[in-house]
Design an enzyme around this catalytic site. Structure first.
Site, PDB file in Angstrom:
ATOM      1  N   LYS A  52      -1.792   8.969 -17.027  1.00  0.00           N
ATOM      2  CA  LYS A  52      -3.168   9.481 -17.043  1.00  0.00           C
ATOM      3  C   LYS A  52      -3.203  10.932 -16.550  1.00  0.00           C
ATOM      4  O   LYS A  52      -3.875  11.786 -17.136  1.00  0.00           O
ATOM      5  CB  LYS A  52      -4.078   8.587 -16.187  1.00  0.00           C
ATOM      6  CG  LYS A  52      -4.327   7.224 -16.822  1.00  0.00           C
ATOM      7  CD  LYS A  52      -5.052   6.226 -15.909  1.00  0.00           C
ATOM      8  CE  LYS A  52      -5.166   4.872 -16.593  1.00  0.00           C
ATOM      9  NZ  LYS A  52      -5.795   3.827 -15.754  1.00  0.00           N
ATOM     10  N   GLN A  96      -7.030   2.754  -9.619  1.00  0.00           N
ATOM     11  CA  GLN A  96      -6.138   1.952 -10.450  1.00  0.00           C
ATOM     12  C   GLN A  96      -6.103   0.511  -9.932  1.00  0.00           C
ATOM     13  O   GLN A  96      -5.944   0.270  -8.737  1.00  0.00           O
ATOM     14  CB  GLN A  96      -4.729   2.562 -10.460  1.00  0.00           C
ATOM     15  CG  GLN A  96      -3.774   1.903 -11.447  1.00  0.00           C
ATOM     16  CD  GLN A  96      -4.176   2.080 -12.913  1.00  0.00           C
ATOM     17  OE1 GLN A  96      -4.807   3.065 -13.288  1.00  0.00           O
ATOM     18  NE2 GLN A  96      -3.818   1.130 -13.749  1.00  0.00           N
ATOM     19  N   ASP A 119     -14.292   4.729 -15.553  1.00  0.00           N
ATOM     20  CA  ASP A 119     -13.708   3.464 -16.005  1.00  0.00           C
ATOM     21  C   ASP A 119     -14.799   2.518 -16.531  1.00  0.00           C
ATOM     22  O   ASP A 119     -14.492   1.518 -17.190  1.00  0.00           O
ATOM     23  CB  ASP A 119     -12.990   2.761 -14.841  1.00  0.00           C
ATOM     24  CG  ASP A 119     -11.471   2.826 -14.954  1.00  0.00           C
ATOM     25  OD1 ASP A 119     -10.968   2.997 -16.081  1.00  0.00           O
ATOM     26  OD2 ASP A 119     -10.802   2.694 -13.916  1.00  0.00           O
TER      27      ASP A 119
HETATM   28  N1  GUN Z   1      -5.582  -1.668 -14.585  1.00  0.00           N
HETATM   29  C1  GUN Z   1      -5.402  -2.161 -15.848  1.00  0.00           C
HETATM   30  N2  GUN Z   1      -6.233  -1.533 -16.706  1.00  0.00           N
HETATM   31  C2  GUN Z   1      -6.936  -0.639 -15.984  1.00  0.00           C
HETATM   32  C3  GUN Z   1      -7.952   0.311 -16.326  1.00  0.00           C
HETATM   33  O1  GUN Z   1      -8.394   0.453 -17.465  1.00  0.00           O
HETATM   34  N3  GUN Z   1      -8.423   1.053 -15.289  1.00  0.00           N
HETATM   35  C4  GUN Z   1      -7.974   0.912 -14.028  1.00  0.00           C
HETATM   36  N4  GUN Z   1      -8.508   1.671 -13.091  1.00  0.00           N
HETATM   37  N5  GUN Z   1      -7.055   0.043 -13.672  1.00  0.00           N
HETATM   38  C5  GUN Z   1      -6.532  -0.729 -14.657  1.00  0.00           C
END
Ligand code: GUN
Length: 291
Positions: A52, A96, A119
């Protein structure tokens, strides 16, 4: 059979975002800035967050990675979130997941200011999504909708079966696909671990979204000819023939399903890269909304 190429599509989207960022900079506007909090040292999470941050650089965003140890208290994490909420430089941020067990995920997600919740996990944003009001769509479902749209996969009136009811993927997917919208208007069945006779349901599906997190769960005998397959799974499976000791497996047994499919996403290179592209798109939106 057509491969729904998430790698290529996400590159196209990142290119579009980079052009938009360039234009913002030329106009003397603020550069979009995404922050990510990573608690602990889970290997997969570190990989995802790293990807990311790298994607931010690629499109010309600023990024900030905040790494906190496994032993971080809930209070310390909530304080960090408050700092990001109040930091005018930061347009959007993510925490995350998964979080260490001693931290209450719901409490943490509730603490993120909805305007910075790129998110799309805050209840206010989930509610807006469900009501078809403009908001941040969660990145993975958003990426899947975008793939279906760009490849012009017909969804209107189709039988869609979603496997898995997670808050991050299955549930929002089932909502979006049933809405009156592009890549919507589908008849959706949301299945999960308590579903009976799953195979008889998946065999009726025109489109299957597999998001249950079990490697190679969906096999060729469970699908009909001409099906469209969206594979959200990404599990590390031990593989001594690989230098790193594992390979990445989807929720779909590609070998037996692909020959019957009209469209299918590969793993890796399908849904995964799309998730990152849509997170960037949400961050760009967060930045421009503030103007
Ligand atoms: N863990 C698995 N998928 C995601 C996501 O889309 N965002 C975040 N923050 N954590 C995740």
């Amino acid at each position: 059979m057509t491969i729904l190429d998430g790698k290529k599509t996400s590159s196209d989207i990142k290119e579009e975002i980079a052009i938009a960022v360039e234009a913002l900079k030329k106009q003397g506007e603020k550069t979009p800035h995404l922050a990510a909090i990573l608690v602990g040292s889970d290997g997969a999470s570190m990989t995802y967050v790293g990807a990311k941050v790298k994607a931010c650089e690629l499109v010309g965003f600023e990024s900030t990675l905040i790494e906190m140890p496994d032993t971080t208290s809930e209070d310390a994490l909530l304080q960090e979130i408050e700092n990001l909420n109040n930091n005018k430089e930061i347009d959007g941020f993510i925490i995350q997941l998964p979080l260490p067990k001693h931290i209450d995920e719901h409490k943490v997600l509730m603490a993120v200011h909805p305007d910075k919740d790129v998110d799309g996990f805050h209840p206010a944003n989930v509610g807006k999504m469900a009501l078809e009001l403009p908001t941040f769509l969660p990145a993975t479902p958003y990426g899947i909708m975008e793939l279906l749209e760009r490849y012009e996969v017909e969804t209107s009136g189709k039988n869609v079966v979603v496997i898995g009811r997670s808050h991050i993927v299955g549930r929002p997917m089932s909502i979006l696909l049933s809405q009156k919208r592009t890549a919507g208007d589908a008849t959706v069945t949301l299945t999960h671990s308590r579903t009976k006779n799953l195979k008889s349901i998946t065999q009726q599906a025109d489109i299957i979204v597999a998001a249950l997190g079990i490697a190679e769960f969906l096999t060729g005998d469970m699908v009909k000819e001409g099906v469209t397959i969206i594979d959200v799974g990404i599990t590390r499976v031990d593989d001594t023939s690989k230098k790193r000791g594992f390979r990445l497996a989807g929720d779909v047994n590609f070998e037996s399903v692909a020959p019957k499919a009209a469209f299918i996403t590969p793993v890796p290179g399908g849904v995964g890269p799309m998730t990152i592209a849509m997170l960037l798109k949400n961050t760009l939106l967060a930045c421009s909304r503030k103007e």
